[in-house]
Design a protein around this motif. Structure first.
Motif, PDB file in Angstrom:
ATOM      1  N   VAL A  19       0.862  -1.193   0.000  1.00 47.53           N
ATOM      2  CA  VAL A  19       0.000   0.000   0.000  1.00 47.53           C
ATOM      3  C   VAL A  19       0.891   1.233   0.000  1.00 47.53           C
ATOM      4  O   VAL A  19       2.037   1.186   0.429  1.00 47.53           O
ATOM      5  CB  VAL A  19      -0.940   0.043   1.229  1.00 47.53           C
ATOM      6  CG1 VAL A  19      -1.919  -1.090   1.204  1.00 47.53           C
ATOM      7  CG2 VAL A  19      -0.142   0.041   2.522  1.00 47.53           C
ATOM      8  N   TYR A  20       0.360   2.329  -0.478  1.00 48.99           N
ATOM      9  CA  TYR A  20       1.113   3.569  -0.439  1.00 48.99           C
ATOM     10  C   TYR A  20       1.354   3.971   1.003  1.00 48.99           C
ATOM     11  O   TYR A  20       0.465   3.869   1.840  1.00 48.99           O
ATOM     12  CB  TYR A  20       0.332   4.693  -1.124  1.00 48.99           C
ATOM     13  CG  TYR A  20       0.177   4.515  -2.585  1.00 48.99           C
ATOM     14  CD1 TYR A  20       1.185   3.957  -3.360  1.00 48.99           C
ATOM     15  CD2 TYR A  20      -0.990   4.918  -3.215  1.00 48.99           C
ATOM     16  CE1 TYR A  20       1.037   3.801  -4.719  1.00 48.99           C
ATOM     17  CE2 TYR A  20      -1.150   4.772  -4.576  1.00 48.99           C
ATOM     18  CZ  TYR A  20      -0.138   4.206  -5.333  1.00 48.99           C
ATOM     19  OH  TYR A  20      -0.286   4.060  -6.669  1.00 48.99           O
ATOM     20  N   ALA A  21       2.527   4.461   1.275  1.00 54.03           N
ATOM     21  CA  ALA A  21       2.791   5.002   2.605  1.00 54.03           C
ATOM     22  C   ALA A  21       1.905   6.214   2.800  1.00 54.03           C
ATOM     23  O   ALA A  21       1.780   7.049   1.916  1.00 54.03           O
ATOM     24  CB  ALA A  21       4.251   5.397   2.718  1.00 54.03           C
ATOM     25  N   THR A  22       1.285   6.337   3.929  1.00 49.92           N
ATOM     26  CA  THR A  22       0.405   7.477   4.158  1.00 49.92           C
ATOM     27  C   THR A  22       1.132   8.607   4.862  1.00 49.92           C
ATOM     28  O   THR A  22       0.666   9.727   4.871  1.00 49.92           O
ATOM     29  CB  THR A  22      -0.781   7.066   5.055  1.00 49.92           C
ATOM     30  OG1 THR A  22      -0.248   6.642   6.305  1.00 49.92           O
ATOM     31  CG2 THR A  22      -1.572   5.952   4.411  1.00 49.92           C
ATOM     32  N   GLY A  23       2.263   8.305   5.460  1.00 52.87           N
ATOM     33  CA  GLY A  23       3.009   9.341   6.159  1.00 52.87           C
ATOM     34  C   GLY A  23       2.381   9.787   7.464  1.00 52.87           C
ATOM     35  O   GLY A  23       2.839  10.753   8.069  1.00 52.87           O
ATOM     36  N   VAL A  24       1.328   9.117   7.895  1.00 56.21           N
ATOM     37  CA  VAL A  24       0.612   9.605   9.080  1.00 56.21           C
ATOM     38  C   VAL A  24       1.314   9.189  10.365  1.00 56.21           C
ATOM     39  O   VAL A  24       1.729   8.042  10.507  1.00 56.21           O
ATOM     40  CB  VAL A  24      -0.848   9.096   9.079  1.00 56.21           C
ATOM     41  CG1 VAL A  24      -1.556   9.463  10.375  1.00 56.21           C
ATOM     42  CG2 VAL A  24      -1.590   9.671   7.880  1.00 56.21           C
ATOM     43  N   VAL A  25       1.446  10.132  11.272  1.00 58.43           N
ATOM     44  CA  VAL A  25       2.013   9.855  12.591  1.00 58.43           C
ATOM     45  C   VAL A  25       0.981  10.290  13.629  1.00 58.43           C
ATOM     46  O   VAL A  25      -0.081  10.795  13.279  1.00 58.43           O
ATOM     47  CB  VAL A  25       3.341  10.628  12.811  1.00 58.43           C
ATOM     48  CG1 VAL A  25       4.364  10.266  11.754  1.00 58.43           C
ATOM     49  CG2 VAL A  25       3.118  12.146  12.807  1.00 58.43           C
ATOM     50  N   GLU A  26       1.294  10.092  14.889  1.00 55.42           N
ATOM     51  CA  GLU A  26       0.400  10.596  15.916  1.00 55.42           C
ATOM     52  C   GLU A  26       0.933  11.948  16.387  1.00 55.42           C
ATOM     53  O   GLU A  26       2.148  12.104  16.526  1.00 55.42           O
ATOM     54  CB  GLU A  26       0.354   9.598  17.070  1.00 55.42           C
ATOM     55  CG  GLU A  26      -0.933   9.707  17.841  1.00 55.42           C
ATOM     56  CD  GLU A  26      -1.140   8.503  18.736  1.00 55.42           C
ATOM     57  OE1 GLU A  26      -1.437   8.736  19.920  1.00 55.42           O
ATOM     58  OE2 GLU A  26      -0.978   7.361  18.256  1.00 55.42           O
TER      59      GLU A  26
END
Ligand code: PHE
Length: 295
Positions: A19-26
């Protein structure tokens, strides 16, 4: 231009797929320092005092509704709670600029990526990458406006399409983002107002874009904007002016595929050009313009 990065693998109903990396962090809210919170408060107060009478009423209403000035860096989940209910958008925390296709995918799903970190006290007036203040204060208030919220999602979907077509199409679309979402002006019954996030998050440009005789202020035209280069290192030489968010939404509704094909055959305009057929609100006197080329 980044190529699609399939960097994560995930177990799904159909098997183990990349899957594409979403780059989401907390958002690491507990780790912000006192100084980080003070930077937010200082920038917020400055813009909050400057923007009445300069920013459009939809933006100002959004700032109030979120309570962005309650003291300290807002928690993204608090902002998301309000946003989700109003227009179905949510914030996601990210490290910084994302690959184009990842950014588009977030917008297409009504997720707005916000850098989790904030600038240092010595960078109040300028920094070269978007930080939390720019992303949150600049972009998020207008996501409460239903028409603008839909425009941003349509832009994300359009971005995926342009990405598939090729780099020239993507450049045309990026110019549209630059001259609307980041640096747009809106001509209202009360006068010329700001809606672009790059302007409302900058003290200097909030004043310059409306008060300076240097830049052009020209009526928005879709092909005009998509074929105009821009500058990332100075204030804009030209601002494009919409009459309403509805106008912007309607103008960008048609399929861009034939427009991309047409624009490919033509040279782009310089950032400061004024063309025959432009609806000129003000013609800039060009004082102080950098002589070197634009992007
Ligand atoms: N209508 C555009 C297309 O077909 C998509 C788009 C909508 C792009 C709104 C930008 C803003 O590609």
């Amino acid at each position: 231009m980044d190529t699609p990065r399939k960097v994560e693998h995930q177990q799904t109903d159909r098997g183990y797929v990349p899957v594409y990396a979403t780059g989401v962090v907390e958002q690491p809210w507990a780790s912000y320092s006192q100084s980080d919170h003070e930077v937010w408060d200082t920038l917020f107060k400055r813009q909050r005092e400057l923007l009445p009478g300069r920013a459009c009423r939809e933006f100002l209403a959004g700032v109030e509704r979120f309570g962005l000035g309650n003291g300290g860096i807002p928690k993204f989940e608090d902002v998301t709670r309000v946003l989700r209910q109003a227009t179905g958008w949510e914030l996601v925390a990210v490290e910084g600029l994302l690959p184009d296709e990842v950014f588009f995918d977030h917008l297409a799903h009504r997720r707005f990526p916000v850098s989790w970190w904030i600038r240092k006290p010595e960078q109040l007036d300028y920094l070269s990458e978007p930080d939390l203040f720019h992303d949150l204060f600049g972009h998020v208030p207008l996501l409460l406006n239903p028409v603008f919220a839909d425009y941003m999602q349509a832009y994300g979907r359009g971005g995926m399409k342009a990405f598939a077509i090729g780099p020239e199409a993507l450049m045309n679309l990026t110019r549209l983002y630059w001259y609307t979402v980041e640096f747009g002006l809106i001509h209202t019954a009360e006068g010329m107002r700001i809606y672009g996030a790059g302007i409302v998050s900058s003290k200097g440009e909030s004043i310059y874009c409306l008060d300076s005789p240097s830049p052009n202020r020209i009526g928005f035209g879709l092909e005009r904007v998509m074929s105009t280069r821009y500058r990332i290192d100075t204030y804009q030489q030209t601002y494009f002016v919409i009459d309403s968010f509805e106008q912007l939404f309607e103008a960008t509704r048609p399929d861009f595929t034939p427009i991309y094909a047409k624009l490919r055959e033509r040279p782009a305009h310089a950032a400061g050009d004024v063309l025959d057929g432009d609806r000129v609100f003000t013609r800039g006197d060009r004082v102080g313009w950098a002589a070197n080329a634009d992007t």
